[in-house]
Design a protein around this motif. Sequence first.
Motif, short mmCIF file in Angstrom:
data_model
loop_
_atom_site.label_atom_id
_atom_site.label_comp_id
_atom_site.label_asym_id
_atom_site.label_seq_id
_atom_site.Cartn_x
_atom_site.Cartn_y
_atom_site.Cartn_z
N GLY A 87 33.23 44.78 42.28
CA GLY A 87 33.45 44.72 40.79
C GLY A 87 32.36 44.48 39.72
O GLY A 87 32.09 45.01 38.63
N GLY A 88 31.42 43.41 40.23
CA GLY A 88 30.39 42.96 39.45
C GLY A 88 29.41 43.99 39.51
O GLY A 88 28.81 44.53 38.21
N THR A 135 30.51 46.77 36.85
CA THR A 135 30.28 46.46 35.51
C THR A 135 28.94 46.61 35.22
O THR A 135 28.75 47.25 34.02
N ARG A 136 27.86 46.41 35.82
CA ARG A 136 26.38 46.71 35.55
C ARG A 136 26.00 47.93 35.79
O ARG A 136 25.28 48.60 34.83
N PRO A 160 36.67 48.59 40.64
CA PRO A 160 35.98 49.47 39.45
C PRO A 160 37.14 50.27 38.80
O PRO A 160 37.09 50.69 37.67
N GLY A 183 39.27 48.01 36.63
CA GLY A 183 38.44 47.95 35.29
C GLY A 183 38.33 49.03 34.37
O GLY A 183 38.49 48.61 33.26
N THR A 184 38.16 50.20 35.04
CA THR A 184 38.10 51.47 34.06
C THR A 184 39.31 51.85 33.63
O THR A 184 39.29 52.08 32.45
N ALA A 191 39.69 49.44 30.66
CA ALA A 191 38.74 49.54 29.67
C ALA A 191 39.04 51.02 28.95
O ALA A 191 38.72 51.06 27.59
N ARG A 218 33.36 53.25 30.63
CA ARG A 218 33.55 52.20 29.99
C ARG A 218 34.15 51.21 30.87
O ARG A 218 35.32 51.47 31.53
N THR A 219 33.79 49.96 31.36
CA THR A 219 34.15 49.31 32.39
C THR A 219 34.34 47.65 31.81
O THR A 219 34.78 46.99 32.73
N GLU A 220 34.18 47.44 30.59
CA GLU A 220 34.32 45.86 30.34
C GLU A 220 35.53 45.72 30.39
O GLU A 220 36.71 46.50 29.65
N PRO A 221 36.22 44.65 31.05
CA PRO A 221 37.63 44.22 30.88
C PRO A 221 38.00 43.73 29.44
O PRO A 221 38.34 42.45 29.72
#
Length: 472
Positions: free
Chosen positions: A315-316, A319-320, A371, A374-375, A378, A456-459
């Motif tokens: 997941g981290g 995000t990056r 992912p 999160g996607t 976002a 865009r993955t920012e939660p």
Amino acid sequence: MGTHRGRLVLATTIMGSGIALLDGTVVNVALPTIGRELGAQLSGLQWVVNAYALTLAALILLGGSLGDRFGRRRVYAVGVGAFGLASIACALSPSIELLVAARAVQGVGAALLVPGSLAILQASFHPDDRMAAIGAWTGLLGVASASGPVVGGWLVDLDWRWAFWLNVPLCAAVIVLASRAVPESRNAGADHSFDAAGVVLAAAGLGGVTYALTVAPEQPGVLSIGAGVVGVAALATFVQRERRTAHPLVPPRLFANRVFTAVNVVTLLVYAGLSAALLFVVLFLQVSGGWSALAAGAATLPLSVVMLLLASRFGGLATRHGPRRYMTGGTLVAAAGFVLLAFAPRHPSYVLHVLPGMTLVGLGLSMTVAPLTGTVLAAAPDELAGTASGVNNAVSRTAGLVAVAALPPLVGLGGAAYADPALLAPAYRAAMLVCAGLVALGAVVTVVGLAVGRERTEPKCAAQPHLDLTAR
């Protein structure tokens, strides 16, 4: 997070969600034993799984909106109580028909408690601690998932009814904790109207289609075909209503976003393959392999352990670096794991024929699930982030519901054939290859739907104080 009350709130939400998660795992392991003791055909065993999944998938969006309107703690406690009472009915069921009915009530309870769990964390914790609380919730539920097959197999070897009796004291403890530790909260800006007709249409549609898929292969006739027609018509009417009503259960504008739509299609494919595959694995190991329920349940343990250890890490990374590469690679790795499992011999060795495939499936899901979730969040507008999460949750559960109903007849397995090792083995192999194909197709949809530059993955919803999180 550091206060005594904070720890109690966290424990309350983890225990409630963990009960629902553990129960589903245990029931899958118990199916062969239930079939023998209650004299059930395969369709009856399918409905033991599907009755729960049907009511949960159909009502989970409504459960979240009821929490907003009447209080999240109250609705959460009602859901836990309903789940506990239905568990008593399951444990006392003298026939497969009554067991299926009790499982449907369990699904109603789960539909109230599942979205309420994360909503309570969102409303109760300080903004700076919310992500830490949600991370702890996710990690500890992973422990429950990992221990589920072993605990379930042990209980089933004693008596399958103990798998349901276990829920009762746990549910009572959750209700007591909720009343003493969890602050009540409501969403002051929530729309107090909800789409009751949409809920009825969704339930009728899913129920009719599932009934037709389950019953028609063994008992083709006016009733089963008519149920399928009614189900399809209800789902079509549901789509039309959601486009026109002022208070839709599922706002159509969510699906105007290409990424949101694509990721939900990937969710449908991945969870359809996963749900059907796990059902076939535990049946194959017990019926064809001659394994005990405990051994068959423990065989799936690597999947949960790998996810527990690696899911947050991927997941981290997503995000990056963006989710596209991890979702694509993860679905292909999981598909490869299903292919390995498909070619297990009639009397498989755990180390040679089960462990490698299960480990690959766990690795693939670890790369995919965080992912993916999160996607989805976002890709939705801020004001619909909670609804978007609920939609994705409902899609995953509906996928499992349809796959469990449809795949056995598609591979030629019906009636009491699941209890015949000679008939189950080839059906198992075909089913696992179909599951591998479904998950691999998810990689294709990911590549096409998540075009570079559109990810865009920012939660972002995690920091919104008035949005409900109903993620899986």
